[in-house]
Design an enzyme around this catalytic site. Structure first.
Site, short mmCIF file in Angstrom:
data_model
loop_
_atom_site.label_atom_id
_atom_site.label_comp_id
_atom_site.label_asym_id
_atom_site.label_seq_id
_atom_site.Cartn_x
_atom_site.Cartn_y
_atom_site.Cartn_z
N ARG A 68 0.84 -1.19 0.00
CA ARG A 68 0.00 0.00 0.00
C ARG A 68 0.87 1.24 0.00
NH1 ARG A 68 -1.76 0.76 4.34
NH2 ARG A 68 -1.17 -1.10 5.46
N TYR A 196 -2.07 -3.42 -6.79
CA TYR A 196 -1.72 -4.20 -5.62
C TYR A 196 -2.75 -4.15 -4.50
CZ TYR A 196 0.80 -6.66 -2.14
OH TYR A 196 1.14 -7.61 -1.23
N LYS A 205 -9.63 -2.28 2.21
CA LYS A 205 -9.30 -1.16 3.10
C LYS A 205 -10.11 0.10 2.74
CE LYS A 205 -6.73 -3.50 5.74
NZ LYS A 205 -5.58 -4.24 5.41
N HIS A 225 -9.84 -2.51 12.03
CA HIS A 225 -8.78 -3.36 11.45
C HIS A 225 -8.51 -4.51 12.44
CE1 HIS A 225 -4.42 -3.51 9.64
NE2 HIS A 225 -5.22 -4.35 9.03
N SER A 247 -0.72 -3.73 10.30
CA SER A 247 -0.45 -4.60 9.16
C SER A 247 0.80 -5.43 9.39
CB SER A 247 -0.25 -3.74 7.91
OG SER A 247 -1.40 -2.96 7.70
N CYS A 249 1.37 -7.75 11.60
CA CYS A 249 1.73 -7.92 13.01
C CYS A 249 1.02 -9.11 13.64
CB CYS A 249 1.44 -6.66 13.80
SG CYS A 249 2.61 -5.34 13.44
N THR A 252 -3.63 -12.61 11.00
CA THR A 252 -3.97 -13.85 10.30
C THR A 252 -3.53 -15.05 11.14
OG1 THR A 252 -3.70 -12.72 8.20
CG2 THR A 252 -3.66 -15.13 8.14
N ASP A 276 -8.86 -9.79 9.26
CA ASP A 276 -8.37 -8.44 8.95
C ASP A 276 -9.35 -7.31 9.30
OD1 ASP A 276 -6.07 -7.03 7.84
OD2 ASP A 276 -7.35 -6.48 6.15
N ARG A 368 2.00 -12.18 -0.91
CA ARG A 368 0.72 -12.56 -0.27
C ARG A 368 0.06 -13.75 -0.96
NH1 ARG A 368 -1.49 -8.89 4.02
NH2 ARG A 368 0.19 -7.41 4.24
N TYR A 492 2.89 -17.43 18.00
CA TYR A 492 2.05 -18.35 17.21
C TYR A 492 1.08 -19.13 18.12
CZ TYR A 492 5.36 -16.92 13.64
OH TYR A 492 6.12 -16.17 12.78
N GLY A 493 1.05 -20.47 18.00
CA GLY A 493 0.09 -21.28 18.76
C GLY A 493 0.16 -21.01 20.26
P1 GTP Z 1 -2.08 -7.81 7.43
O1 GTP Z 1 -2.62 -8.83 6.50
O2 GTP Z 1 -0.99 -6.97 6.78
O3 GTP Z 1 -3.10 -6.94 8.08
O4 GTP Z 1 -1.20 -8.60 8.55
P2 GTP Z 1 -1.56 -9.55 9.79
O5 GTP Z 1 -1.73 -8.72 11.01
O6 GTP Z 1 -2.65 -10.49 9.45
O7 GTP Z 1 -0.16 -10.34 9.99
P3 GTP Z 1 0.20 -11.89 9.83
O8 GTP Z 1 -0.57 -12.78 10.75
O9 GTP Z 1 0.16 -12.22 8.39
O10 GTP Z 1 1.72 -11.91 10.34
C1 GTP Z 1 2.74 -11.13 9.77
C2 GTP Z 1 4.10 -11.68 10.10
O11 GTP Z 1 4.29 -11.79 11.51
C3 GTP Z 1 4.33 -13.08 9.51
O12 GTP Z 1 5.61 -13.13 8.94
C4 GTP Z 1 4.23 -13.99 10.72
O13 GTP Z 1 5.01 -15.14 10.57
C5 GTP Z 1 4.70 -13.10 11.87
N1 GTP Z 1 4.01 -13.48 13.14
C6 GTP Z 1 2.69 -13.68 13.32
N2 GTP Z 1 2.39 -14.04 14.59
C7 GTP Z 1 3.56 -14.06 15.26
C8 GTP Z 1 3.93 -14.35 16.61
O14 GTP Z 1 3.10 -14.66 17.47
N3 GTP Z 1 5.25 -14.25 16.93
C9 GTP Z 1 6.20 -13.90 16.00
N4 GTP Z 1 7.46 -13.84 16.40
N5 GTP Z 1 5.89 -13.63 14.71
C10 GTP Z 1 4.60 -13.70 14.33
C1 SPV Z 2 -2.70 -4.59 5.35
O1 SPV Z 2 -1.73 -3.98 4.84
O2 SPV Z 2 -3.13 -4.29 6.48
C2 SPV Z 2 -3.35 -5.70 4.62
C3 SPV Z 2 -2.97 -5.92 3.22
O3 SPV Z 2 -4.20 -6.36 5.18
S1 SPV Z 2 -3.70 -4.77 2.13
O4 SPV Z 2 -4.91 -5.38 1.58
O5 SPV Z 2 -2.74 -4.53 1.05
O6 SPV Z 2 -4.04 -3.55 2.82
MN MN Z 3 -4.63 -5.59 7.25
#
Ligand code: GTP
Ligand code: SPV
Ligand code: MN
Length: 582
Positions: A68, A196, A205, A225, A247, A249, A252, A276, A368, A492-493
């Site tokens: 973005r 993109y 968004k 968000h 984003s 962080c 997902t 999201d 992505r 993670y988990g």
């Molecule tokens: P957007 O789609 O941009 O809104 O992002 P999101 O908030 O859904 O982030 P996503 O879950 O895709 O995680 C982004 C990155 O952070 C990835 O590379 C993950 O592997 C990493 N990540 C996610 N959860 C954790 C966690 O609990 N610990 C660590 N160290 N990394 C994490």
């Molecule tokens: C973000 O950047 O927070 C996303 C990906 O979820 S996008 O759809 O490009 O905004």
């Molecule tokens: Mn997002």
């Protein structure tokens, strides 16, 4: 199709963009297959190995178009103050004029696709209808996954139904001729010069956050968000939480986590509602209810593997579009920290031959996958429910190597809104800008709040008053590091251990320790069975660092002038006083 305003708008836009053809999308499988064939012929898309990845496609965006572009994103309102210091602003006249120059004739030799789509289950009282025009098949196929798209939406729109007018064109994909413009007064979005994700999939968004947040303020609900997930406890009761992280962080990943061994034995299950965006309203029971307006995931590929996110890995094995990852010789894909051994060769996200060990990135850090939510093994059974799910807790979080502890709880709703308002996070690859730099990102909405954020904070404070049983508010940080730069928390988990505490607090089942910043867990009330970690460091509150932080917050709050609600200054002063007393 009898919606007259829609017909005349399409005609007007076509007159400006001059496409060779106009195609009204019906959303059918035949249409999808036809479009795929066409895009494969022109090289816009590559069909992946159909044995290993059935129904999957691959796409590379222009190297100057991989995230973005917040600096080219504008709110176009008649009054500059209503956009606030959090947004770039242009007058509607200037916005339309500048974009018109780029759109004019830009679809010559191309087809204009007309996509009627619904954000939210069609017919739900939460749902909003949009119609996107685009000259990109890639965008059509993505919107088909991310939204409910097709003729049934037009039927629901009826003769005079209202819809958001979304115009998108790639033009020449030139960053100097790229604009992402929002016209809240006209219920209109114009995006040109990018193909993109968040710049081009206008239901995401642009509609579901920037325009929806403005509507939500007027109508008394919230567009956020946030991920939405259900946590089923051993007795079968499901508590739902909504969590806002900036984003890239971890939304997902958290939304579809799999309980770690120790906790699985207790009988926990996770149900994914969204990863999201959350639209939330106060229902007649006085509780906050949420839906996910989307129908798919547009998720970050790097870091996704069978250990970190097995549900996502399953979800992306079929009918998925991969963008800007590494293409392997066998027609499958790979990315940094993905599954399997590092490939010996491939074609990188720039389209160049790639070999490991050369220091060149195989996949772009913001590469992505686009996958239907129905592919996800942990999909919630309430995904199509018109009223969504009741929210027990709201969780804020971000990437902070230092400062914020693993988890803490707000003292009350007002304090929780303050906690959201002072959020900050280290910058990721999801937007252009300097990586790692800490920036303030209130409620993870800085790039997405379509109006003055001071008014947004007031709205959050008002929402608290409308609920008889407001969710409790928490802040988490999975990304705290030790002196050697290593993560202190496995993430993670294992994050479920923190969610377990959060739910227990919502139910009033565990005591907590009151500190200057809020309630912290008693060390013994977190289930850390099987983990070897430095809990004191994870829960540490460094008074001096926090005092420094309050100075940064004062500066940030001051940018809103007298528009910032006094309650936030009161909360701020109260925190400063508590910190000095410690
Ligand atoms: P957007 O789609 O941009 O809104 O992002 P999101 O908030 O859904 O982030 P996503 O879950 O895709 O995680 C982004 C990155 O952070 C990835 O590379 C993950 O592997 C990493 N990540 C996610 N959860 C954790 C966690 O609990 N610990 C660590 N160290 N990394 C994490
Ligand atoms: C973000 O950047 O927070 C996303 C990906 O979820 S996008 O759809 O490009 O905004
Ligand atoms: Mn997002």
């Amino acid at each position: 199709m009898r919606n007259k305003p829609l017909l005349s708008w399409v005609e007007e836009m076509a007159k400006m963009c001059q496409p060779d053809k106009i195609h009204w999308c019906d959303g059918s499988v035949e249409e999808k297959e036809r479009l795929e064939e066409e895009a494969i012929k022109t090289g816009e898309l590559i069909r992946l190995n159909q044995e290993k990845l059935p129904g999957c496609l691959f796409h590379r965006t222009d190297p100057s178009d991989v995230a973005r572009t917040e600096d080219l994103t504008f709110i176009c309102t008649s009054d500059k103050d209503s956009a606030g210091p959090n947004n770039n602003w242009m007058s509607p006249e200037e916005g339309y004029r500048k974009a018109r120059e780029i759109f004019a004739g830009s679809m010559t030799g191309r087809t204009m696709y007309v996509m009627p789509f619904s954000m939210g289950p069609v017919g739900s009282p939460f749902a909003k209808i949009g119609v996107q025009l685009t000259d990109s098949i890639y965008v059509v196929l993505n919107m088909r996954i991310m939204t409910r798209m097709g003729t049934h939406v037009l039927d629901n729109l009826g003769e005079w139904g209202e819809f958001t007018k979304c115009l998108h064109g790639k033009a020449d994909v030139n960053p100097n001729r790229r604009l992402i413009l929002h016209f809240p007064e006209d219920n209109t979005i114009w995006s040109v010069g990018s193909g993109y994700g968040g710049n081009a999939l206008l239901g995401k968004k642009c509609l579901s956050l920037r325009l929806a947040s403005t509507i939500a303020k007027k109508e008394g609900w919230l567009a956020e968000h946030m991920l939405i997930m259900g946590i089923e406890d051993p007795s079968g009761n499901i508590d739902y939480i909504a969590a806002a992280f900036p984003s890239a962080c971890g939304k997902t990943n958290l939304a579809m986590l799999i309980p770690p061994e120790g906790l699985k034995k207790k009988g926990y299950r996770i149900w994914t509602v969204g990863d999201d965006i959350a639209w939330m309203q106060v229902d007649s029971d006085g509780n906050l209810w949420a839906i996910n307006p989307e129908a798919g995931f547009f998720g970050v590929a790097p870091g996704t593997n069978s250990l970190t996110n097995p549900n996502a890995m399953t979800a992306i094995q079929k009918d998925t579009i991969y963008t800007n990852v590494l293409l392997k010789p066998d027609g499958t894909v790979w990315w940094e920290d993905g599954d399997g051994a590092v490939p010996e060769e491939g074609i990188d996200w720039l389209g160049n031959p790639w070999k490991p060990g050369t220091g060149v990135q195989a996949a772009h850090p913001n590469s992505r996958f686009t996958a239907p939510i129905t592919n996800c093994p942990s999909i919630s059974h309430r995904i199509e429910h018109h009223h969504g799910v009741p929210i027990s807790a709201i969780v804020f979080g971000g990437k902070r190597s230092h400062l914020t502890p693993l988890v803490y709880e707000a003292l009350n709703w007002e304090h929780g809104v303050y906690m959201g308002a002072i959020m900050a996070s280290e910058r990721t690859a999801a937007q252009y800008g300097k990586l790692g730099e800490v920036r303030r990102d209130p409620m993870a909405m800085l790039p997405f709040c379509g109006y003055n954020m001071a008014d947004y904070f007031s709205h959050w404070l008002d929402m608290g008053k409308k609920m008889t049983n407001p969710p409790k508010i928490f802040n988490v940080n999975w990304f705290k590091r030790d002196d050697n730069g290593k993560f202190l928390w496995p993430g993670y988990g294992e994050n479920l251990r923190v969610l377990e505490w959060i739910i227990a607090r919502c139910k009033g089942d565990v005591e907590a320790k009151k500190t200057a910043i809020g309630y912290l867990p008693m060390p013994e009330s977190l289930d850390l069975n099987g983990l070897d970690l430095e809990l004191e460091k994870l829960l540490e509150i460094n008074q001096q660092d926090w005092i420094e932080e309050t100075k940064a917050v004062s500066e940030f709050f001051s940018t809103f002038g007298s528009r910032l609600p006094q309650i936030l200054w009161d909360e701020h002063n109260a925190l400063c006083n508590r910190l000095k007393m410690e």
